[in-house]
Design a protein around this motif. Structure first.
Motif, short mmCIF file in Angstrom:
data_model
loop_
_atom_site.label_atom_id
_atom_site.label_comp_id
_atom_site.label_asym_id
_atom_site.label_seq_id
_atom_site.Cartn_x
_atom_site.Cartn_y
_atom_site.Cartn_z
N LYS A 94 -16.73 -37.53 55.88
CA LYS A 94 -15.69 -38.03 55.01
C LYS A 94 -14.52 -37.07 55.26
O LYS A 94 -14.57 -36.26 56.19
CB LYS A 94 -16.19 -38.08 53.58
CG LYS A 94 -17.36 -39.07 53.51
CD LYS A 94 -17.82 -39.42 52.13
CE LYS A 94 -18.96 -40.43 52.23
NZ LYS A 94 -19.49 -40.81 50.93
N LEU A 95 -13.49 -37.14 54.47
CA LEU A 95 -12.30 -36.41 54.88
C LEU A 95 -12.46 -34.90 54.85
O LEU A 95 -11.90 -34.20 55.67
CB LEU A 95 -11.11 -36.82 54.02
CG LEU A 95 -10.59 -38.22 54.34
CD1 LEU A 95 -9.34 -38.51 53.54
CD2 LEU A 95 -10.33 -38.39 55.83
N ALA B 295 -26.23 -41.97 49.61
CA ALA B 295 -25.37 -42.21 50.78
C ALA B 295 -24.15 -43.05 50.43
O ALA B 295 -23.10 -42.92 51.05
CB ALA B 295 -26.17 -42.88 51.88
N LEU C 35 -4.08 -40.04 59.54
CA LEU C 35 -4.81 -41.28 59.79
C LEU C 35 -3.95 -42.32 60.49
O LEU C 35 -4.45 -43.22 61.13
CB LEU C 35 -5.32 -41.87 58.47
CG LEU C 35 -6.33 -41.03 57.74
CD1 LEU C 35 -6.71 -41.69 56.43
CD2 LEU C 35 -7.58 -40.82 58.60
N TYR D 35 -22.16 -45.51 56.33
CA TYR D 35 -22.51 -44.25 55.66
C TYR D 35 -21.36 -43.24 55.63
O TYR D 35 -21.48 -42.21 54.96
CB TYR D 35 -23.69 -43.59 56.37
CG TYR D 35 -24.90 -44.47 56.48
CD1 TYR D 35 -25.86 -44.49 55.48
CD2 TYR D 35 -25.08 -45.30 57.59
CE1 TYR D 35 -26.98 -45.30 55.58
CE2 TYR D 35 -26.20 -46.12 57.70
CZ TYR D 35 -27.14 -46.12 56.68
OH TYR D 35 -28.23 -46.92 56.79
N ALA D 36 -20.33 -43.47 56.37
CA ALA D 36 -19.31 -42.43 56.54
C ALA D 36 -17.98 -43.05 56.90
O ALA D 36 -17.91 -44.17 57.41
CB ALA D 36 -19.73 -41.44 57.63
N LEU D 37 -16.94 -42.28 56.67
CA LEU D 37 -15.60 -42.75 57.01
C LEU D 37 -15.35 -42.69 58.51
O LEU D 37 -14.61 -43.50 59.06
CB LEU D 37 -14.56 -41.89 56.27
CG LEU D 37 -13.11 -42.27 56.50
CD1 LEU D 37 -12.83 -43.68 55.97
CD2 LEU D 37 -12.19 -41.27 55.84
N ARG E 122 -3.34 -38.09 54.18
CA ARG E 122 -3.34 -39.41 54.79
C ARG E 122 -2.58 -39.49 56.11
O ARG E 122 -2.90 -40.33 56.96
CB ARG E 122 -2.75 -40.39 53.79
CG ARG E 122 -2.89 -41.82 54.19
CD ARG E 122 -3.54 -42.76 53.29
NE ARG E 122 -3.52 -44.05 53.97
CZ ARG E 122 -2.70 -45.03 53.68
NH1 ARG E 122 -1.89 -44.91 52.65
NH2 ARG E 122 -2.70 -46.14 54.37
N ASN F 173 -20.85 -51.92 62.31
CA ASN F 173 -20.20 -51.70 63.58
C ASN F 173 -20.34 -52.89 64.53
O ASN F 173 -19.71 -52.92 65.58
CB ASN F 173 -20.77 -50.44 64.25
CG ASN F 173 -20.58 -49.21 63.39
OD1 ASN F 173 -21.43 -48.88 62.57
ND2 ASN F 173 -19.45 -48.56 63.52
N GLU G 27 -23.92 -29.51 54.94
CA GLU G 27 -22.65 -30.00 55.50
C GLU G 27 -21.88 -28.81 56.06
O GLU G 27 -22.18 -27.66 55.75
CB GLU G 27 -21.78 -30.63 54.41
CG GLU G 27 -22.46 -31.73 53.66
CD GLU G 27 -21.64 -32.15 52.45
OE1 GLU G 27 -20.77 -33.00 52.61
OE2 GLU G 27 -21.87 -31.60 51.36
N GLY H 232 -15.53 -45.67 61.25
CA GLY H 232 -16.54 -45.44 60.23
C GLY H 232 -17.77 -46.32 60.42
O GLY H 232 -17.83 -47.14 61.34
N GLY I 72 -24.08 -46.25 50.86
CA GLY I 72 -24.04 -47.36 51.81
C GLY I 72 -25.32 -47.39 52.61
O GLY I 72 -26.12 -46.45 52.55
N VAL I 73 -25.52 -48.48 53.35
CA VAL I 73 -26.75 -48.60 54.15
C VAL I 73 -26.49 -49.66 55.20
O VAL I 73 -25.67 -50.56 55.00
CB VAL I 73 -27.94 -48.98 53.22
CG1 VAL I 73 -27.80 -50.40 52.69
CG2 VAL I 73 -29.28 -48.78 53.90
N ARG J 217 -11.23 -43.41 51.59
CA ARG J 217 -12.13 -42.60 50.76
C ARG J 217 -13.59 -42.77 51.14
O ARG J 217 -14.28 -41.86 51.49
CB ARG J 217 -11.98 -43.03 49.30
CG ARG J 217 -10.88 -42.33 48.56
CD ARG J 217 -11.10 -42.47 47.08
NE ARG J 217 -11.70 -43.75 46.73
CZ ARG J 217 -11.18 -44.61 45.87
NH1 ARG J 217 -10.04 -44.35 45.29
NH2 ARG J 217 -11.80 -45.73 45.58
N GLU J 218 -14.08 -43.98 51.01
CA GLU J 218 -15.52 -44.20 51.03
C GLU J 218 -15.87 -45.35 51.96
O GLU J 218 -15.11 -46.29 52.11
CB GLU J 218 -16.00 -44.57 49.61
CG GLU J 218 -15.88 -43.45 48.60
CD GLU J 218 -16.91 -42.35 48.82
OE1 GLU J 218 -18.01 -42.65 49.31
OE2 GLU J 218 -16.60 -41.20 48.51
N PRO J 219 -17.05 -45.31 52.56
CA PRO J 219 -17.49 -46.44 53.38
C PRO J 219 -18.10 -47.53 52.51
O PRO J 219 -18.18 -47.40 51.29
CB PRO J 219 -18.55 -45.82 54.26
CG PRO J 219 -19.17 -44.78 53.39
CD PRO J 219 -18.05 -44.24 52.52
#
Lengths: 337, 337
Positions: free
Chosen positions: A197-198, B320, A5, A182-184, A2, B181, A139, A179, B322-323, B170-172
C-alpha cells in the motif's frame, strides 16, 4: 502522496519500456514462450545468489534410497531480517538435525521443525542468541524517497492505465506493477515478489514461499518452525506471518509428501514424519552449486513477465492481458557453465 | 453498457448484503474462521450434486495396497458442454480403463489419458459419437438480460468502490465480485468460480480445476486427455483451453504423484505412469456417497467468502481486505447423515 501516481511515463526504465511495447514480429517467427525468453537471456541478466543466503535442508533418503535436498533462498533486507538472523543461529547450532516434517496439508503448506515444539515440557531447547521479533517486521517501511522512486519507475504508467481502464470498464491490469485483490501495487524488488500500500511494502506468499510458523498473536514465531506453500498463493497470510524465503530447488520433495490425516494436515504418528538429517546455511555445505536468478530489473525479465501476462506463443489463442504477481515466478537455476 | 456499472446498491441480494456488512461481535466471542462458518452452516445451505454430474477415477492401488479414488464434479451448462458430452461418451465406453497418468509437472498440472495419444499409428481409437468442439465454447455468452442482472446483483457496489478506491489510491478490492488481474469481474455461478468481461463469462483455472488437454490450435481437444491443476492458479489458460470440472475428493492422489523428469513433467518410462483402472460417471458407480456443495447464493457462503477476504479469527492480526477468486474454494463434502 498522490502526485507521483500521476507522474510522467517518461521516467520509465528500459525494463518497463520493454513491458509497454509489443515488438513487431514477422508473421513467420512465432512469439517466444516465457521459458524460451528465459533460455535465450544473456548471462549478464542473471544475478548469482551468495551461498550465505541459502538454506539447505537434507531430508532422509526416499524409499528408493535417493537423497532429497531442498534448497531455500533467504530474503534480503529490508525484509524479515530478525527471523533470518534466528535461522542462521539455528542452522549454525545444527538445531534442526534430527527434527522432522510434521505437517502436509493439501493445497496449503508443508511444515517442519520440532515435532514436540508445542509441548513445553518436551520441546527441544532453542540455542542462545535467539531474538524475539516484533510484528512490525512483517512489513518494511522504506524511506519515502526510495518508495517514491520505486513507484515512479514501476507503477506510474500502470496506475494511469488502471484509472483509464476502470473509467472505460474495458480491461483489467495488463501487466504487473498495478494492484491486485490484496494490494495497491505489486512488483519485484531485488528478485522478490512484493506488494504494497502507499506507506509499506511486504513480501508475498506464493507457491514455494517459505515462512515462519507461530502460535497465536502476539507470538511471531522464532524461525525454528518453518513451512513452505504447496498450493495456490495464500495471500491472506501476508503481513500476518513472516515470509523468510522461497524454495529454489527440490520443491518436489516437499510438494509430493503424503498428506497428513490429522487436524490441518499434521501427521498422526511419528512414523509418518519425514526425518530431517540436516539444515545448513549454503556457505557451510561443501560442493554446493552456484544458483542464480534472472535479475528482475533486466530486459529479459521484463520480456518474461510481459509474456506471462500476454501469452502470444503458438499454443495460446487469447492472451490474458494481465497476470498476478504469484503467476510470475522468478526464474532461478544453477549457474550455467 | 456503462449505466449498470453505476447502478444502485439497493439492488443487492441478501448474500451480498452479508458481504458488505461486518457484523458487530461482543469482545468475548472470537470471529469464526472460514472453516467454522462452513461447519456451522445449516443443511439447507448445501446443494446435492447429482451422481450423473460426477466423474469417478479409480487409480491402481498405492504401494501399500490402498485404493486411490479421485472424484471430479463436472461443470454445469452453459459451460463446456461439448467436451462434457464427449467425456460421458468416453466413460460409457470404458475408454479410459487401462490408460494412465502420464505427466506430473510440479506447481502446474497432472495429466492423464492414452500414453500413446500423440502417436497416430499407436493411439487408442476413440469411441463413436465424439464431437469436435469449437473454440467459441471456451466461453459462454449468456443473454444480455441475465448478464445485466448478474452484474447488477454482484458487482455494482463493487465497481463503485473500485472507482472510488483507485481515485483515493487507498485500498484494493475488499471482497469478491470485483475484478482481478485477468478479468473485469469475478464471482460464482451455481457453485463455480467464473470470470468475465462485459460480453462473456468463462470458468476459471484454480487449484484442483480439471481441463481438456489439446494439441496446437485450432485443435480444442476431445476430452480424452484430461489434466488437473496442482499448483497456483494458471489463469493464463482461461479461455485458451476447456475447463470441464474440479476435483472434489481424492485430490491428494494426484497432487502427491512423483513429478515426471521428462519435458514439461512427462514420465520418461511406462513404469513411472500410474495405471487408471476405470473412469465412470458417478451414476454408474455402486455405493458412491452423495456429495454436496455450499450453495454460492446462500448466506453461509457469503459469510464464508467475506471471511476468506477478511480473516478476523484470532490467528490473524491484519485482514487482507480482499481475496482472489481462486482463494475462495467452494466447500464440498459428503452429505452429512
Amino acid at each position: 502522496m498522490r502526485s507521483f501516481l500521476l507522474g510522467s511515463a517518461l521516467a520509465l526504465s528500459p525494463a518497463l519500456t520493454a513491458f509497454a511495447e509489443t515488438p513487431a514480429r514477422p508473421a513467420t517467427a512465432p512469439a517466444p514462450s516465457p521459458a524460451e525468453i528465459v533460455a535465450a537471456s544473456p548471462a549478464a541478466d542473471w544475478t548469482a545468489i551468495a551461498p550465505a543466503d541459502l538454506l539447505v535442508m537434507d531430508l532422509a533418503a526416499d524409499a528408493a534410497g535417493k537423497p532429497r535436498r531442498v534448497v531455500i533462498q533467504l530474503l534480503p533486507p529490508p525484509f524479515s531480517q530478525g527471523w533470518i538472523g534466528n535461522i542462521r543461529t539455528l542452522a549454525a547450532a545444527h538445531w534442526w538435525d534430527g527434527t522432522s516434517i510434521n505437517r502436509a496439508q493439501d493445497g496449503y503448506v508443508v511444515q517442519w521443525g520440532d515435532p514436540d515444539g508445542e509441548d513445553k515440557a518436551r520441546a527441544k531447547p532453542l540455542p542462545p542468541g535467539m531474538r524475539v521479533v516484533p510484528q512490525s517486521e512483517y512489513e518494511a517501511q522504506p524511506d519515502p524517497k526510495s518508495m517514491e522512486r520505486i513507484f515512479a519507475r514501476l507503477t506510474d504508467q500502470q496506475i494511469e492505465i488502471n484509472l483509464q481502464q476502470v473509467h472505460d470498464a474495458r480491461e483489467p491490469t495488463p501487466v504487473i506493477g498495478g494492484g491486485d485483490n490484496y494490494a495497491l501495487a505489486t512488483w519485484f524488488i531485488d528478485g522478490w515478489p512484493v506488494a504494497s500500500k502507499l506507506e509499506t511494502i511486504w513480501p508475498t506468499h506464493c507457491y514455494g514461499t517459505v515462512g515462519v510458523g507461530r502460535d497465536m498473536p502476539p507470538d511471531t514465531g522464532s524461525g525454528a518452525e518453518l513451512y513452505a506453500v504447496i498450493g495456490h498463493a495464500p495471500r491472506q497470510l501476508d503481513r500476518n506471518i513472516a515470509v523468510i524465503g522461497r524454495v529454489i530447488e527440490g520443491m518436489e520433495h516437499l510438494s509430493t509428501l503424503p498428506r497428513g490425516t490429522g487436524d490441518i494436515g499434521f501427521y498422526r504418528t511419528a512414523a509418518e514424519r519425514t526425518p530431517i538429517r540436516a539444515i545448513r546455511i549454503g556457505a557451510d555445505v561443501p560442493g554446493l552449486p552456484t544458483y542464480e536468478y534472472l535479475s528482475t530489473t533486466s530486459a529479459s525479465f521484463a520480456r518474461y513477465a510481459d509474456a506471462r501476462a500476454n501469452r502470444r506463443d503458438p499454443f495460446y489463442i487469447r492472451p490474458a492481458g494481465g497476470v498476478d504477481i504469484c503467476n510470475v515466478p522468478v526464474p532461478v537455476r544453477r549457474r550455467q557453465p
